[in-house]
Design a protein around this motif. Structure first.
Motif, short mmCIF file in Angstrom:
data_model
loop_
_atom_site.label_atom_id
_atom_site.label_comp_id
_atom_site.label_asym_id
_atom_site.label_seq_id
_atom_site.Cartn_x
_atom_site.Cartn_y
_atom_site.Cartn_z
N SER A 1 0.82 -1.22 0.00
CA SER A 1 0.00 0.00 0.00
C SER A 1 0.85 1.27 0.00
N LEU A 2 2.16 1.13 0.26
CA LEU A 2 3.05 2.28 0.30
C LEU A 2 3.95 2.31 -0.93
N LYS A 3 4.44 3.50 -1.26
CA LYS A 3 5.32 3.69 -2.40
C LYS A 3 6.58 4.41 -1.96
N ASP A 4 7.52 4.48 -2.85
CA ASP A 4 8.71 5.29 -2.64
C ASP A 4 9.40 5.49 -3.98
N PRO A 5 9.52 6.73 -4.45
CA PRO A 5 9.03 7.96 -3.82
C PRO A 5 7.57 8.24 -4.20
N TYR A 6 6.98 9.19 -3.48
CA TYR A 6 5.65 9.71 -3.83
C TYR A 6 5.85 10.91 -4.74
N ARG A 7 5.01 11.01 -5.77
CA ARG A 7 5.13 12.09 -6.75
C ARG A 7 4.09 13.16 -6.45
N PHE A 8 4.56 14.35 -6.07
CA PHE A 8 3.67 15.47 -5.78
C PHE A 8 3.87 16.60 -6.79
N ASP A 9 4.26 16.26 -8.01
CA ASP A 9 4.49 17.30 -9.01
C ASP A 9 3.23 18.08 -9.35
N PHE A 10 2.05 17.50 -9.07
CA PHE A 10 0.79 18.20 -9.35
C PHE A 10 0.60 19.42 -8.45
N LEU A 11 1.44 19.58 -7.42
CA LEU A 11 1.32 20.71 -6.51
C LEU A 11 1.94 21.98 -7.08
N PHE B 1 -7.21 4.44 0.51
CA PHE B 1 -7.00 5.54 1.45
C PHE B 1 -8.20 6.48 1.47
N ALA B 2 -8.70 6.78 2.66
CA ALA B 2 -9.79 7.74 2.85
C ALA B 2 -9.30 8.85 3.77
N PHE B 3 -9.50 10.10 3.37
CA PHE B 3 -9.00 11.24 4.14
C PHE B 3 -9.84 11.45 5.39
N VAL B 4 -9.18 11.61 6.54
CA VAL B 4 -9.86 11.86 7.81
C VAL B 4 -9.68 13.31 8.24
N LEU C 1 -1.33 16.32 14.65
CA LEU C 1 -0.65 15.46 13.67
C LEU C 1 -0.96 15.97 12.27
N ASP C 2 0.01 15.82 11.37
CA ASP C 2 -0.09 16.45 10.05
C ASP C 2 -1.31 15.98 9.27
N LEU C 3 -1.35 14.68 8.97
CA LEU C 3 -2.41 14.15 8.12
C LEU C 3 -2.85 12.79 8.65
N LEU C 4 -4.16 12.60 8.71
CA LEU C 4 -4.71 11.33 9.19
C LEU C 4 -5.62 10.74 8.12
N PHE C 5 -5.39 9.46 7.82
CA PHE C 5 -6.19 8.73 6.84
C PHE C 5 -6.70 7.44 7.47
N TYR C 6 -7.68 6.86 6.80
CA TYR C 6 -8.12 5.51 7.17
C TYR C 6 -8.01 4.65 5.93
N LYS D 1 -8.99 -1.14 3.12
CA LYS D 1 -8.62 -2.55 2.96
C LYS D 1 -7.87 -3.08 4.18
N LEU D 2 -7.01 -2.25 4.73
CA LEU D 2 -6.23 -2.65 5.90
C LEU D 2 -7.03 -2.53 7.19
N ARG D 3 -8.12 -1.76 7.13
CA ARG D 3 -8.97 -1.54 8.31
C ARG D 3 -8.17 -0.91 9.45
N CYS D 4 -7.46 0.15 9.12
CA CYS D 4 -6.67 0.82 10.16
C CYS D 4 -6.47 2.28 9.80
N TYR D 5 -6.16 3.08 10.82
CA TYR D 5 -5.79 4.48 10.60
C TYR D 5 -4.33 4.52 10.12
N VAL D 6 -4.05 5.55 9.32
CA VAL D 6 -2.69 5.78 8.82
C VAL D 6 -2.32 7.23 9.12
#
Length: 346
Positions: free
Chosen positions: A180-190, A220-223, A238-243, A246-251
């Protein structure tokens, strides 16, 4: 008993639920019909491509036969789109890339022709094509999103973050969490420069939350952002919280505008503990932490994670996208045949 139609305000008991069920059935039937039509079209294109390959191999026909075939097919089937020379070349490549059984059984057979054009034009390796086809079916990507994921090198980034999931989570959970995680994340759209600060990046991510969720990936769902936490009378954010559905957990995601430092994990671990104790329910899995930094030393990151008892990952983010990979094939570009395929289900 009256034969008058039932008025809008006189629906009998159970009517609403029955109507909902009927609408679901109709939508499902429409989807099955569309999939069946698409499947037949793909098989037709594969058969035409196979015939071209066989006749060129067995009878020595040259490339000009494709141009002649395009003219003849368009003359006999003027109402059908898709018989240009360029599209026939794609049919030939389609048959060259996949066997009939693969078209029937693999994800490529579930994708519209336009998606298959993207796979053929941008990728040569069969395993890469299959990877992206599977992801496109799983996540219901549009063709534009599929192209974006190919050009951003998702196959190289997916599951590449440094984590301790294997040691801190059960096997099935750890595998899914790692993927579910990547490296690196691409934020060029910012459209931010390399010197952007953490708060600037956070703000921009919230302004582009759709693109952000797409980059994070399915599930990923934004909290919330700058989520307030109170511990012992002190306030923390905390900066950003997601749920993760599929994993049934907070991130918990923490952003660092500079290089990774081991002490960053102490702060992240504190937030994980607080979320587990104050927000997580008994039905949720343990909260995951993801530290996003501008750069990291891989060895230092692995050492820093090794003695952490909570499940965490470390990945870099990129604010400016590198140029897309050169196309790996010499097929006509998708744009060359798009005008002809207007009206076809892409």
């Amino acid at each position: 008993m009256s034969n008058q139609p039932i008025g809008l305000t006189e629906r009998p008991e159970g009517y609403a639920s029955w109507l909902t069920e009927l609408k679901t059935r109709i939508h499902q039937a429409q989807q099955r019909a569309a999939l069946a039509v698409n499947h037949e079209l793909l098989l037709l294109y594969w058969q035409i491509g196979r015939d071209i390959l066989e006749r060129q191999a067995q009878q020595g026909w040259g490339a000009k036969v494709i141009e002649q075939l395009a003219q003849d097919l368009r003359q006999h089937f003027p109402e059908m789109k898709g018989f240009s020379r360029a599209n026939l070349m794609y049919m030939r490549s389609f048959a060259q890339a996949w066997t009939k059984d693969e078209v029937v059984q693999q994800p490529v057979g579930q994708l519209p022709w336009g998606h298959n054009l993207a796979l053929l034009s941008k990728l040569k390796d069969p395993q890469k094509r299959l990877f992206y086809a599977s992801k496109a079916v799983e996540n219901n990507w549009s063709r534009n999103v599929l192209v974006m994921q190919i050009e951003s090198g998702l196959h190289q980034r997916q599951g590449s973050a440094i984590t301790n999931f294997e040691q801190r989570l059960p096997k099935a959970q750890s595998d899914l969490a790692r993927e579910s995680l990547k490296d690196p994340y691409r934020f060029d759209f910012l459209n931010l420069g390399q010197e952007a600060q953490e708060r600037d990046i956070e703000t921009a991510l919230m302004q582009h939350v759709t693109e952000f969720l797409l980059e994070l990936g399915a599930g990923f769902a934004f909290v919330g952002r700058q989520v307030p936490l109170e511990v012992g009378g002190d306030d923390f954010y905390l900066d950003l919280l997601f749920y993760h559905l599929k994993l049934r957990c907070y991130v918990v995601i923490e952003l660092k505008a500079g290089d990774f430092k081991p002490e960053h994990l102490g702060q992240l671990g504190f937030y994980l503990t607080t979320v587990d104790r104050q927000i997580k329910s008994e039905h949720d899995q343990p909260t995951l932490g993801l530290l996003l930094c501008k750069s990291k030393n891989k060895v230092v990151a692995e050492y820093a994670l090794s003695d952490k008892s909570q499940p965490m990952g470390i990945a870099e983010y990129k604010l400016q996208q590198a140029l897309p990979e050169q196309l790996e094939t010499n097929l006509p570009s998708i744009e060359q045949i798009e005008r002809e395929l207007q009206g076809e289900d892409q």
